[in-house]
Design an enzyme around this catalytic site. Structure first.
Site, PDB file in Angstrom:
ATOM      1  N   CYS A 159      -4.197  -5.499  10.071  1.00 31.06           N
ATOM      2  CA  CYS A 159      -5.001  -4.711   9.140  1.00 31.06           C
ATOM      3  C   CYS A 159      -6.167  -5.505   8.559  1.00 31.06           C
ATOM      4  O   CYS A 159      -7.173  -4.930   8.168  1.00 31.06           O
ATOM      5  CB  CYS A 159      -4.111  -4.179   8.023  1.00 31.06           C
ATOM      6  SG  CYS A 159      -2.788  -3.135   8.648  1.00 31.06           S
ATOM      7  N   GLY A 219       0.789  -1.224   0.000  1.00 32.45           N
ATOM      8  CA  GLY A 219       0.000   0.000   0.000  1.00 32.45           C
ATOM      9  C   GLY A 219       0.818   1.269   0.000  1.00 32.45           C
ATOM     10  O   GLY A 219       0.528   2.207  -0.745  1.00 32.45           O
ATOM     11  N   ASP A 266       4.931  -3.428   6.754  1.00 29.13           N
ATOM     12  CA  ASP A 266       3.606  -3.613   7.314  1.00 29.13           C
ATOM     13  C   ASP A 266       3.642  -4.188   8.718  1.00 29.13           C
ATOM     14  O   ASP A 266       2.639  -4.658   9.225  1.00 29.13           O
ATOM     15  CB  ASP A 266       2.784  -4.539   6.403  1.00 29.13           C
ATOM     16  CG  ASP A 266       3.485  -5.872   6.154  1.00 29.13           C
ATOM     17  OD1 ASP A 266       4.429  -6.196   6.905  1.00 29.13           O
ATOM     18  OD2 ASP A 266       3.102  -6.575   5.216  1.00 29.13           O
ATOM     19  N   ASN A 267       4.817  -4.161   9.347  1.00 27.49           N
ATOM     20  CA  ASN A 267       4.910  -4.775  10.672  1.00 27.49           C
ATOM     21  C   ASN A 267       6.021  -4.129  11.492  1.00 27.49           C
ATOM     22  O   ASN A 267       6.972  -3.568  10.951  1.00 27.49           O
ATOM     23  CB  ASN A 267       5.142  -6.284  10.549  1.00 27.49           C
ATOM     24  CG  ASN A 267       6.417  -6.606   9.812  1.00 27.49           C
ATOM     25  OD1 ASN A 267       7.506  -6.564  10.378  1.00 27.49           O
ATOM     26  ND2 ASN A 267       6.309  -6.911   8.516  1.00 27.49           N
ATOM     27  N   ASP A 298      10.576  -7.199  -1.009  1.00 27.12           N
ATOM     28  CA  ASP A 298       9.289  -7.719  -0.532  1.00 27.12           C
ATOM     29  C   ASP A 298       9.248  -9.210  -0.826  1.00 27.12           C
ATOM     30  O   ASP A 298       9.664  -9.633  -1.910  1.00 27.12           O
ATOM     31  CB  ASP A 298       8.125  -6.994  -1.231  1.00 27.12           C
ATOM     32  CG  ASP A 298       6.801  -7.157  -0.502  1.00 27.12           C
ATOM     33  OD1 ASP A 298       6.462  -8.300  -0.123  1.00 27.12           O
ATOM     34  OD2 ASP A 298       6.096  -6.153  -0.325  1.00 27.12           O
ATOM     35  N   LYS A 315       5.194  -9.794  -5.617  1.00 26.69           N
ATOM     36  CA  LYS A 315       4.934  -8.352  -5.672  1.00 26.69           C
ATOM     37  C   LYS A 315       6.092  -7.588  -6.302  1.00 26.69           C
ATOM     38  O   LYS A 315       5.879  -6.592  -7.004  1.00 26.69           O
ATOM     39  CB  LYS A 315       4.641  -7.816  -4.274  1.00 26.69           C
ATOM     40  CG  LYS A 315       3.258  -8.152  -3.768  1.00 26.69           C
ATOM     41  CD  LYS A 315       2.973  -7.453  -2.454  1.00 26.69           C
ATOM     42  CE  LYS A 315       1.557  -7.760  -1.979  1.00 26.69           C
ATOM     43  NZ  LYS A 315       1.258  -7.122  -0.686  1.00 26.69           N
ATOM     44  N   ASN A 327      -5.453  -7.122  -2.184  1.00 23.15           N
ATOM     45  CA  ASN A 327      -4.462  -6.030  -2.222  1.00 23.15           C
ATOM     46  C   ASN A 327      -4.876  -4.908  -3.171  1.00 23.15           C
ATOM     47  O   ASN A 327      -4.488  -3.746  -2.988  1.00 23.15           O
ATOM     48  CB  ASN A 327      -3.102  -6.540  -2.700  1.00 23.15           C
ATOM     49  CG  ASN A 327      -2.496  -7.617  -1.832  1.00 23.15           C
ATOM     50  OD1 ASN A 327      -1.764  -8.468  -2.319  1.00 23.15           O
ATOM     51  ND2 ASN A 327      -2.794  -7.620  -0.532  1.00 23.15           N
ATOM     52  N   ARG A 344      -5.954  -1.025  -2.786  1.00 20.29           N
ATOM     53  CA  ARG A 344      -5.068   0.060  -2.363  1.00 20.29           C
ATOM     54  C   ARG A 344      -3.658  -0.049  -2.934  1.00 20.29           C
ATOM     55  O   ARG A 344      -2.938   0.944  -2.978  1.00 20.29           O
ATOM     56  CB  ARG A 344      -4.970   0.101  -0.832  1.00 20.29           C
ATOM     57  CG  ARG A 344      -4.382  -1.177  -0.244  1.00 20.29           C
ATOM     58  CD  ARG A 344      -4.870  -1.471   1.167  1.00 20.29           C
ATOM     59  NE  ARG A 344      -4.375  -2.769   1.626  1.00 20.29           N
ATOM     60  CZ  ARG A 344      -4.941  -3.924   1.316  1.00 20.29           C
ATOM     61  NH1 ARG A 344      -6.005  -3.942   0.542  1.00 20.29           N
ATOM     62  NH2 ARG A 344      -4.448  -5.055   1.770  1.00 20.29           N
TER      63      ARG A 344
END
Length: 382
Positions: free
Chosen positions: A303, A154, A243-244, A175, A199, A183, A186
């Site tokens: 999320c 995102g 994301d973490n 990634d 990705k 996904n 966004r």
């Protein structure tokens, strides 16, 4: 017998490009008075570049003799006439303007030399080049920059898209995830046809189509204590699209160990925040000044449980990209020591002061290296 009328001989102000070449072979000096950005794509061979605005101040350093034969050229021939008048006022007695400017010079196939950037770049980044704060020098800094983008989700989607569009020369995407249909609400760098693809590979397709000159390095890996420094070393800037919390703590440690600025971003439901942690500055806080210890799972719901407004990562990711460009070029005031918070429901921004914490478990440890540590993850994919 009547007097013969007296005819005044007009002073020649302009010459054709071919005549300029002949005069240059005999020692005349050709001055290209276009702006720096205009000369970026090329200029007449052996011409000296000096913009019309800088002529009065800088001409003395280029041409000392007021008797030297000077030729002025611009894009079409208008500014070169103004330059000629200005040089005459400064005491240079032998000045001519090249008729038709660089456009006619090229039409007649006269010799040119490459500028500081090729024609494609000069056209592609023309709107940047018009900005005095960017210009040719700033665009060249972007072109030589190496940026590590951690996360192609995102936040990474808008940041990577606009970094590529802006002309960043080298972009490393890191990634280990694969594209899922959920996904696409966004993560706009991906496409429905690429569901199931890595990705990094999916993002690479989009970015290469946007800017073929971009040098892409795709690393389908998850950041760990054992590989974080090897993956990030050699870059000028790190963008946190993670994301973490475990990854963010690793990025914070690597940023300080490698002395590389870190552009932080995070989103949750309808809110997001952005900041810059720059270990090169003594007054800059670090990520642990903001979050000294990882929150519990209850404090940081993932999320997929809490949800996120699809447009929100786009807004925050673009703000991260804006900070990255500022840091690379060295313009403006970066978000060092400031946390910019955005509330999408109220369409409001709030800025918080983020001072360096003398008790911070990260940057208060002095000049020694920070240990890398793998800790349990707390939040799933943005």
């Amino acid at each position: 017998m009547p007097d013969t009328p007296r005819v005044e001989t007009a002073v020649t102000a302009e010459i054709d490009p071919a005549d300029a070449i002949r005069r240059m072979r005999k020692g005349a000096i050709l001055l290209d008075v276009r702006d720096d950005d205009e000369r970026a794509s090329g200029m007449p061979k052996q011409a000296l570049g000096i913009s019309l605005l800088a002529l009065e101040q800088d001409i003395g350093a280029l041409v000392e003799s007021r008797c030297a034969e000077l030729l002025t050229i611009c894009a079409t021939g208008r500014r070169s006439l103004l330059a000629r008048d200005q040089l005459l006022e400064l005491g240079y007695s032998n000045v001519l303007s090249v008729r038709g400017g660089f456009s006619r010079w090229c039409e007649e196939g006269l010799p040119t030399e490459a500028g500081t950037m090729d024609a494609d770049s000069a056209e592609r980044y023309s709107r940047h080049l018009l900005l005095p704060e960017v210009g040719v020098s700033g665009q060249l800094k972007l072109g030589s920059a190496r940026v590590a983008m951690v996360g192609a989700g995102g936040l990474g989607s808008p940041a990577a898209l606009y970094l590529a569009a802006a002309g960043v020369g080298h972009l490393t995407l890191i990634d280990d995830d694969r594209v899922e249909r959920s996904n696409l609400q966004r993560q706009v760098i991906h496409a429905d046809a690429r569901v199931g693809m890595a990705k990094t590979a999916s993002a690479g397709i989009t970015l290469a189509g946007l800017n073929p000159a971009l040098q892409l390095e795709l690393r389908e890996e998850r950041l760990r204590a054992g590989n974080v420094e090897a993956l990030l070393a050699g870059h000028d800037l790190i963008i946190d699209g993670a994301d973490n919390f475990p990854t963010r703590y690793l990025l914070d440690a690597a940023s300080r160990n490698l002395n590389i600025p870190l552009v932080y971003g995070a989103v949750h439901r309808f809110t997001g925040q952005v900041s810059v942690f720059d270990p090169r500055r003594d007054d800059s806080p670090c990520y642990r000044c903001l979050f000294p210890e990882p929150p519990s799972a209850e404090e940081a719901p993932n999320c997929s449980e809490a949800g996120v407004l699809g447009v929100l990562p786009g807004i925050i990711g673009l703000l991260q990209c804006s900070e990255a460009i500022k840091l690379i070029i060295g313009m403006g005031r970066p978000l060092v020591g400031r946390l910019l918070c955005f509330d999408a429901l109220n369409a409001s921004f709030r800025e918080l002061t983020l001072a360096r914490d003398p008790r911070c478990p990260g940057c208060s440890r002095g000049e020694g290296r920070v240990a890398y540590e793998d800790i349990e993850g707390f939040c799933s994919t943005i």
